[in-house]
Scaffold this motif. Sequence first.
Motif, PDB file in Angstrom:
ATOM      1  N   LYS A 275       0.880  -1.287  -0.062  1.00  0.00           N
ATOM      2  CA  LYS A 275      -0.130  -0.287   0.149  1.00  0.00           C
ATOM      3  C   LYS A 275       0.929   1.418   0.073  1.00  0.00           C
ATOM      4  O   LYS A 275       1.844   1.478   0.981  1.00  0.00           O
ATOM      5  N   TYR A 277       0.900   4.678   1.120  1.00  0.00           N
ATOM      6  CA  TYR A 277       0.250   5.551   2.211  1.00  0.00           C
ATOM      7  C   TYR A 277       0.412   7.130   2.017  1.00  0.00           C
ATOM      8  O   TYR A 277       1.679   7.411   1.793  1.00  0.00           O
ATOM      9  N   ASN A 450       0.183   9.130   9.875  1.00  0.00           N
ATOM     10  CA  ASN A 450      -0.568   8.022   9.406  1.00  0.00           C
ATOM     11  C   ASN A 450      -0.271   6.958  10.445  1.00  0.00           C
ATOM     12  O   ASN A 450       0.723   6.194  10.007  1.00  0.00           O
ATOM     13  N   ASP A 451      -1.262   6.612  10.901  1.00  0.00           N
ATOM     14  CA  ASP A 451      -1.042   5.461  12.029  1.00  0.00           C
ATOM     15  C   ASP A 451      -0.786   3.925  11.172  1.00  0.00           C
ATOM     16  O   ASP A 451      -0.204   3.048  11.628  1.00  0.00           O
ATOM     17  N   GLN A 452      -1.468   4.047   9.988  1.00  0.00           N
ATOM     18  CA  GLN A 452      -1.399   2.749   9.363  1.00  0.00           C
ATOM     19  C   GLN A 452       0.016   2.461   8.672  1.00  0.00           C
ATOM     20  O   GLN A 452       0.481   1.295   8.946  1.00  0.00           O
ATOM     21  N   ASP A 455       1.989   1.675  11.901  1.00  0.00           N
ATOM     22  CA  ASP A 455       1.718   0.212  12.353  1.00  0.00           C
ATOM     23  C   ASP A 455       2.472  -0.974  11.622  1.00  0.00           C
ATOM     24  O   ASP A 455       2.910  -1.737  12.023  1.00  0.00           O
ATOM     25  N   GLU A 456       2.369  -0.622  10.297  1.00  0.00           N
ATOM     26  CA  GLU A 456       3.090  -1.643   9.452  1.00  0.00           C
ATOM     27  C   GLU A 456       4.677  -1.655   9.786  1.00  0.00           C
ATOM     28  O   GLU A 456       5.215  -2.769   9.782  1.00  0.00           O
ATOM     29  N   GLU A 459       4.875  -3.182  13.157  1.00  0.00           N
ATOM     30  CA  GLU A 459       4.873  -4.545  13.157  1.00  0.00           C
ATOM     31  C   GLU A 459       6.011  -5.374  12.595  1.00  0.00           C
ATOM     32  O   GLU A 459       6.208  -6.522  13.000  1.00  0.00           O
TER      33      GLU A 459
END
Length: 512
Positions: A275, A277, A450-452, A455-456, A459
């Motif tokens: 993705k 972002y 951008n928290d996504q 997070d990626e 992680e």
Amino acid sequence: MLFTYRSIASTVSLSLLLSGCNWVYWDEDFESYHDLSSSNPYPFHQVDIYQPDSGVGRNYITVLNSGIAALQTRIDMIQRAHKTIEVEYFIFSPDMSGKIIVQELVAAAKRGVKVRVLIDKSATVFEFDEYYADGLKAHGIDVRYYNAAPLYYISTINFRNHRKLLVVDGKEAITGGRNIENDYFDLSEQYNFLDRDLHVSGSIVKPMQDSFNAFFEHDISERYQSPEVPNNRIELQKYERKQEAVQAFLAHTEIEVATRARIEAIARPILKAKKAYLCPETTFTSDAPGGSFWTRFKDPYSDNYRFLRKTIFDKVMTVDDSLILASPYLLNNRKSEHLMQILLDRDIDMTLYTNSLSSTDATYVAAQLYSHVYDWQAAGMHIYLHAGEWLNETATVSKAVENARWGMHSKTQVYKRNGDAQNEVMVGTYNIDNRSNHYNTEMGLFCRGNDQLVDEIEESIRSRAKNGYQIVGDEQAIDSQNNPVNVYGAGEPDTTKMKFMWLPSWLFNFLL
């Protein structure tokens, strides 16, 4: 070939003694590290704030954890180029990965793209010499070398260009920990790095390109001299063999074509699932070119050349929740030690992921790590060490690659903040060590809000860390199943060699 510190251990102590390292920023006030980029504007620093109504400041970022996917992305970028390509690396090896990249650059030049290449000329890792540069010149590609100071310039040779950058058409770029060498793209049967890059498209690419221009055009970046044809018969034979090697390097081979096919077959599904972002706040910072033994004395060296570490310290000082650090090396100096203690005193949750003795490419750096790591763990830091083995994140081109020794090389930081303050990540070329703080020119790309994306990356770091070992006490470590394991990593690491490296590692740390 392994990276950075392996071959300089024998000379680093003398170099540092004569370079007066403690004077680099002796008068800096650590407590003043608050928004330094505003109070003392940096020449290579830009913050883009996305404006949805106008589209100003729009930047998209893709995370590249897989080395094979990162190589394919570079291939795709070069193939998309219409006008310009800028290439800048600390290491550029004439191996399979270098061969593939160079062939793509030549193809781009043939279709009219302006291609410029800047390679650091550190004697410890330099391989892409004037013969290769001459071979590219024949295709209209301009190759220059950063800091070609001879070895007897025992201090100036330490000021290396550690940046890693590929820019296409001023519209898209890729930066991160990877150099151009098989080790960084999961292709070596001896040693590979777990690393991370960011691909970015948008307005932030222009200042990244501007910084390349500044490095490429600086006096410290030399235009190489074409090798002369020798008169001596023996030297002439060496010259001819070298010329033949370059031509073979530029030519396609069955092995190279098969390797390309295997790379693309593995990379395409990975890239398809990736993705891009949208980043609400994108920051780019780079150190300045031209640092040397003399500039450190005649100029305000810290103010005129050293910028990225200040930006990083700015970011760290705003953390009030947790800080996650991934760095292949950790050599603290008085600034970073002070910063670490402040964070621990504030009860900031701190996690470090770095190399064990088994996975490192720098034994004497490991010697310094193991001298301090148990104290950091006792103070409250969560410390994970890469074990030295392949992690089954993606497929590899062969079983031999899986069986190779693996280290971690990503330079990544995650800043977690409470309340309305936004979380942020940094991926760049900066190691938590004294070379990145004092000598090497570095660059970093930050995304906030951008928290996504955060997070990626978090992680990925935690997944890799949990597949390694966690330090739980003096000379004690456990794996992900809480089983006791060797704190020095997998296999049979040579702790005797590491202990013999204690003195140079201590000097390296003490003098900075």
